[in-house]
Design an enzyme around this catalytic site. Structure first.
Site, PDB file in Angstrom:
ATOM      1  CE  LYS A 116      -4.035   1.922   2.421  1.00  0.00           C
ATOM      2  NZ  LYS A 116      -4.947   1.721   3.585  1.00  0.00           N
ATOM      3  CG  ASP A 263     -13.244  -2.266  -3.801  1.00  0.00           C
ATOM      4  OD1 ASP A 263     -14.419  -1.989  -3.531  1.00  0.00           O
ATOM      5  OD2 ASP A 263     -12.290  -1.497  -3.550  1.00  0.00           O
TER       6      ASP A 263
END
Length: 462
Positions: A116, A263
């Site tokens: 991330k 998602d």
């Protein structure tokens, strides 16, 4: 006592290569101006044979993203669609992250290292592909606490500060930047299946089902279930079990995820992607974590409903591979599994014995009413009443439930927003990380005091 995770030698196994051509895009990592190692989780790194890396090697792999030996030669940004607050969005995908490596852990499970804040990808949608350091710190706190409370969660494997100044609308800007690496049991999402169904890629849809069943094995469909040998039906039964348990773990933890979009639903049932999360300051079904969730769609008390709805979207995505009736039959199992696991998880956290479904449901009702009437946060409530102290009408206490010294102290650690802001203020103002390390150590002690967590459902050992 809680057992340490099982150590393992490094065993690279990039199974994603078998489906990578249509599941993702090869991408380069960002070239960061600075690499300051702020967090490395050697306990979980040992489970995939990486705890022996020097800090220099760690930064090379998890800051510069030099490939691990025998692993993916280039990161892979995964493609998916998804419902975001019930609105379908076909323009999704890994916009600031990628899959970096896959390897086996000590139990033989396939594990992913995903990122991330690692840079722009074809799916960044005008974003900068970056992560704030505060966001990374918040993920450390969320995963550490959820793991202590027995939830199935991704692990915050690494955080490296990257020396950029980011501008964000929800933080004082400019703010510091970081790149985070997660260790997870897979990154295949409900949205991965939604994308293939929407594009009418039925052969790839079937191949993804086969991949999921092979790499994340679970039990067969229950005896008597319709079309029980159909791989798509089997997968839906497994995902329903896993996500019902995940929903129960949120409620038992007093945790509000904030963004339960399709998602963000991992088919392994692992909780992940910690953006606007909160722990309840008091028992309140309407409490929301995301300031932009104006309708309260993902409020604390609606998380089970939201996650079940997401399972329904997986069922719709699997319709090219199965008839409606067996998929509906799998979905109908969500609520009873959720209720049963919620009772089990609450009783485990309280330290009292399970008796049976009806008796445990009755005990859950007693606990819920007392919790709502108390005005306390769940963290404080469960600490005060550990072992059934001061509560009537509960099953017997688990032997040793009060043995740990923590239960005889004034309070247990919390992850309430004031704690989060206090820890960040020390880092932001004086680069003082001691408060974070002290807090995560206290959370680890809470995990020790709670003992071995319940086994996850919807999985089977290799």
């Amino acid at each position: 006592m809680r057992q340490e995770p099982q150590a393992s030698p490094y065993r690279p196994d990039p199974q994603i290569n078998t489906i990578a051509d249509w599941l993702g895009d090869k991408v380069p990592p960002a070239n960061f101006p600075q690499h300051i190692l702020r967090w490395r989780d050697d306990t979980h790194a040992a489970t995939v044979g990486l705890s022996g890396l020097s800090d220099e090697a760690w930064i090379a792999h998890f800051g510069r993203f030099e490939p691990l030996e025998g692993n993916l030669p280039q990161p892979l940004a995964l493609r998916y669609h998804g419902h975001q607050f019930r609105h379908y969005n076909p323009e999704l995908g890994d916009g600031r992250g990628f899959l970096f490596a896959q390897m086996r852990d000590g139990a033989g499970r396939l594990m992913d290292l995903g990122t991330k804040g690692s840079g722009v990808t074809p799916w960044s949608r005008q974003g900068d592909g970056r992560l704030t350091l505060k966001g990374a710190m918040r993920e450390i706190l969320a995963t550490t606490m959820l793991e202590a409370l027995g939830a199935n969660t991704s692990k915050t494997f690494s955080v490296i500060e990257t020396g950029e100044h980011l501008h964000r609308g929800d933080e004082p800007s400019p703010t510091r930047s970081a790149v985070l690496v997660r260790l997870s049991h897979g990154h295949i999402r409900i949205g991965s299946f939604q994308r293939l169904m929407a594009l009418e890629e039925d052969a790839h849809l079937a191949a993804l089902v086969d991949y999921a069943l092979a790499q994340y094995p679970g039990p067969k469909a229950p005896e008597g279930a319709p079309d029980a040998e159909n791989p798509a039906v089997i997968l839906l039964h497994q995902v329903v079990e896993r996500l019902a348990d995940m929903a129960a773990s949120y409620v038992a933890s007093g945790f509000v995820h904030g963004v339960l979009n399709t998602d963000n639903m991992n088919i392994t049932g692992e909780s992940f992607d910690y953006g606007p999360w909160r722990w309840l300051p008091a028992w309140d079904a309407s409490f929301t974590a995301a300031y932009f969730d104006h309708a309260g769609l993902y409020a604390f008390g609606r998380q089970g409903e939201a996650i079940r709805w997401n399972c329904g979207q997986l069922a719709i995505a699997l319709r090219p591979l199965a008839e409606t009736a067996p998929l509906v039959a799998a979905l109908e199992r969500f609520e009873p599994i959720f209720q049963r696991r919620l009772a089990q998880r609450v009783l485990w956290r309280l330290g009292v014995q399970e008796v049976g479904p009806e008796e445990d449901a009755a005990a859950l009702n007693v606990i819920g009413k007392a919790l709502a009437a108390s005005g306390l946060s769940p963290d404080v409530f469960f600490h005060i009443h550990r072992g059934g102290r001061l509560l009537e009408g509960l099953p017997e206490v688990v032997p040793g439930a009060l043995d740990h010294a923590l239960w005889h102290e004034d309070t247990a650690p919390t992850n309430h927003i004031d704690e989060v802001e206090r820890i960040w203020a020390a880092i932001d103002a004086g680069d003082d990380w001691q408060a974070l390390h002290d807090h995560t150590a206290a959370i680890g002690r809470l995990g020790e005091a709670l003992g071995e967590p319940l086994k996850a459902v919807g999985h089977q050992e290799r």
